[in-house]
Scaffold this active site. Structure first.
Site, mmCIF file in Angstrom:
data_model
loop_
_atom_site.group_PDB
_atom_site.id
_atom_site.type_symbol
_atom_site.label_atom_id
_atom_site.label_comp_id
_atom_site.label_asym_id
_atom_site.label_seq_id
_atom_site.Cartn_x
_atom_site.Cartn_y
_atom_site.Cartn_z
ATOM 1 N N LEU A 150 0.815 -1.164 0.056
ATOM 2 C CA LEU A 150 0.064 0.194 -0.041
ATOM 3 C C LEU A 150 0.608 1.288 0.027
ATOM 4 O O LEU A 150 0.788 2.132 0.992
ATOM 5 C CB LEU A 150 -0.938 0.169 1.331
ATOM 6 C CG LEU A 150 -2.137 1.063 0.949
ATOM 7 C CD1 LEU A 150 -3.047 0.443 0.033
ATOM 8 C CD2 LEU A 150 -2.805 1.261 2.432
ATOM 9 N N GLY A 151 1.809 1.253 -1.179
ATOM 10 C CA GLY A 151 2.590 2.616 -1.429
ATOM 11 C C GLY A 151 1.464 3.719 -2.135
ATOM 12 O O GLY A 151 0.376 3.379 -2.088
ATOM 13 N N ILE A 153 1.058 3.710 -5.466
ATOM 14 C CA ILE A 153 0.373 3.383 -6.374
ATOM 15 C C ILE A 153 -0.587 2.110 -5.627
ATOM 16 O O ILE A 153 -1.949 2.334 -6.101
ATOM 17 C CB ILE A 153 1.253 2.172 -7.199
ATOM 18 C CG1 ILE A 153 2.144 3.005 -8.193
ATOM 19 C CG2 ILE A 153 0.332 1.342 -8.043
ATOM 20 C CD1 ILE A 153 3.070 2.285 -8.848
ATOM 21 N N ARG A 173 4.926 -4.415 5.193
ATOM 22 C CA ARG A 173 5.656 -4.878 6.534
ATOM 23 C C ARG A 173 5.405 -4.395 7.648
ATOM 24 O O ARG A 173 5.518 -4.971 8.472
ATOM 25 C CB ARG A 173 7.372 -4.418 5.869
ATOM 26 C CG ARG A 173 7.710 -4.940 5.171
ATOM 27 C CD ARG A 173 9.376 -4.542 4.756
ATOM 28 N NE ARG A 173 9.193 -3.232 4.100
ATOM 29 C CZ ARG A 173 10.397 -2.594 3.926
ATOM 30 N NH1 ARG A 173 11.533 -2.849 4.030
ATOM 31 N NH2 ARG A 173 10.243 -1.236 3.115
ATOM 32 N N ARG A 230 6.725 -6.024 -9.867
ATOM 33 C CA ARG A 230 7.813 -6.522 -10.834
ATOM 34 C C ARG A 230 7.655 -8.087 -10.870
ATOM 35 O O ARG A 230 7.174 -8.765 -10.087
ATOM 36 C CB ARG A 230 9.128 -6.330 -9.793
ATOM 37 C CG ARG A 230 9.755 -4.778 -9.937
ATOM 38 C CD ARG A 230 10.067 -4.443 -11.445
ATOM 39 N NE ARG A 230 10.511 -3.082 -11.562
ATOM 40 C CZ ARG A 230 9.848 -2.099 -11.896
ATOM 41 N NH1 ARG A 230 8.722 -2.104 -12.009
ATOM 42 N NH2 ARG A 230 10.548 -0.952 -12.037
ATOM 43 N N ASP A 254 1.069 -7.715 -15.873
ATOM 44 C CA ASP A 254 1.816 -6.887 -16.809
ATOM 45 C C ASP A 254 3.461 -6.930 -16.562
ATOM 46 O O ASP A 254 3.988 -6.447 -17.328
ATOM 47 C CB ASP A 254 1.345 -5.337 -16.141
ATOM 48 C CG ASP A 254 1.898 -4.538 -17.253
ATOM 49 O OD1 ASP A 254 1.790 -4.560 -18.389
ATOM 50 O OD2 ASP A 254 2.581 -3.530 -16.715
ATOM 51 N N GLU A 259 11.559 -11.030 -18.348
ATOM 52 C CA GLU A 259 11.289 -10.012 -19.482
ATOM 53 C C GLU A 259 12.357 -9.486 -20.250
ATOM 54 O O GLU A 259 13.618 -9.625 -19.838
ATOM 55 C CB GLU A 259 10.824 -8.668 -18.961
ATOM 56 C CG GLU A 259 9.605 -8.870 -18.066
ATOM 57 C CD GLU A 259 9.033 -7.488 -17.482
ATOM 58 O OE1 GLU A 259 9.692 -6.513 -17.412
ATOM 59 O OE2 GLU A 259 8.184 -7.587 -16.482
ATOM 60 N N HIS A 277 4.443 -5.170 -19.925
ATOM 61 C CA HIS A 277 5.161 -4.202 -18.929
ATOM 62 C C HIS A 277 4.786 -2.701 -19.328
ATOM 63 O O HIS A 277 5.718 -1.812 -19.684
ATOM 64 C CB HIS A 277 6.499 -4.520 -18.741
ATOM 65 C CG HIS A 277 7.178 -3.917 -17.322
ATOM 66 N ND1 HIS A 277 8.229 -4.329 -16.637
ATOM 67 C CD2 HIS A 277 6.707 -2.993 -16.501
ATOM 68 C CE1 HIS A 277 8.284 -3.371 -15.663
ATOM 69 N NE2 HIS A 277 7.492 -2.658 -15.426
#
Length: 310
Positions: A150-151, A153, A173, A230, A254, A259, A277
């Site tokens: 929950l940053g 984004i 965390r 990621r 995504d 990749e 991505h």
């Protein structure tokens, strides 16, 4: 005299033009050319523009004795040798906040696409198949949305979930101050509670394969997972096994391990949606990221504090 800049990532023409107005630039988007380019130009380079996926290694930094400024274009910087750069006194910045809305939009596009099975419905319609021959798909509204990370984004994903009348929980965390959303102290506990699990946590060693077989078992046969963080955060082999066995209902990615090559184990599966991505890429987001880079660089080379330090 303009500072010299090494660009290690692909940029569109407009972005290159705005950057090259401020820098003497060496444009090297092809990874196969990086070693040769650094060998040729490294002695004169003052700044590097990269991203979290490409990064910059300690060995590359050491080949640039005049390097004093490194920028990751987007928010991620997991492959930047941060500690080594700091030991050299190099200023590090990223593009925090420049593409948050774009990534959150894409996360919800993926969620809606996989839950409602939009790709298959589109394909069926083009083949002349009418709805009565197709299985009905679940609602998204009113369900339980779990967010891993929950940053900035993740918080914007939560706001979009609220617009769908969803119950929202999250795992970090530690609990985030100033939010009333339900906190879960483990990913498995969050997965057990939610219907849809959206991954928005940073990459790096600390989150490698954070989402794996046990999380998929907890999510269950009606659950869906979306990854816009990621590829390294999610265990691809475990996901393929979970999808084939019906351990979970579907996944939308995504980002993925290996990749730019798509994950071969997932390509044959119908309960997966894949995009290359692009979650953080839009004309608006790229323009904001380039502008942020230029503002940070201008401040650094003027001896002023940068805006978005790592």
């Amino acid at each position: 005299m303009k500072p010299s800049l090494l660009i290690l990532i692909h940029l569109d023409d407009a972005s290159r033009a705005s950057i090259e107005a401020e820098f003497d630039s060496v444009y090297a988007p092809d990874p196969a050319q990086h070693a040769a380019v650094i060998a040729t130009h490294g002695a004169t380079i003052h700044a590097v523009l990269t991203n979290g996926t490409r990064g910059i290694s300690a060995a590359e930094i050491d080949r640039m004795p005049k390097l004093e400024f490194v920028s990751a274009l987007g928010a991620g910087y997991e492959n930047v040798a941060v500690d080594h750069a700091r030991s050299r006194g190099i200023v590090l910045v990223n593009g925090a906040g420049t593409n948050d809305h774009c990534v959150a939009d894409h996360a919800f596009a993926l969620l809606l696409s996989i839950v409602r099975d939009v790709p298959r419905l589109d394909e069926a319609t083009r083949e002349g198949v009418w709805r009565d021959a197709l299985p009905m798909r679940p609602d998204v509204s009113g369900k339980r949305l779990g967010i891993v990370g929950l940053g900035n984004i993740g918080e914007k994903i939560a706001r979009r979930g609220a617009g769908f009348d969803m119950q929202i929980g999250y795992h970090n965390r530690k609990p985030r101050e100033g939010t009333s959303l339900s906190y879960f102290d483990g990913v498995e506990a969050l997965a057990r509670w939610c219907d849809f699990l959206v991954i928005a946590t940073p990459g790096g060693a600390g989150t490698h394969h954070l989402i794996g077989a046990k999380v998929f078992e907890a999510l269950g046969p009606g659950g869906f997972v979306v990854n816009v963080s990621r590829g390294s955060v999610l265990d691809t082999a475990a996901l393929a096994q979970a999808l084939e066995a019906g351990t979970i209902a579907g996944a939308a990615l995504d980002v993925y391990e290996g990749e730019p090559q798509p994950p071969a184990a997932l390509l044959k599966l119908r309960n997966v949606v894949l995009t290359p991505h692009v979650g953080g890429r839009s004309p608006d987001a790229i323009a904001a990221a380039v502008n942020n880079f230029l503002r940070n660089a201008a401040r650094h080379f003027a001896g002023e504090p940068v805006l978005t330090p790592i």
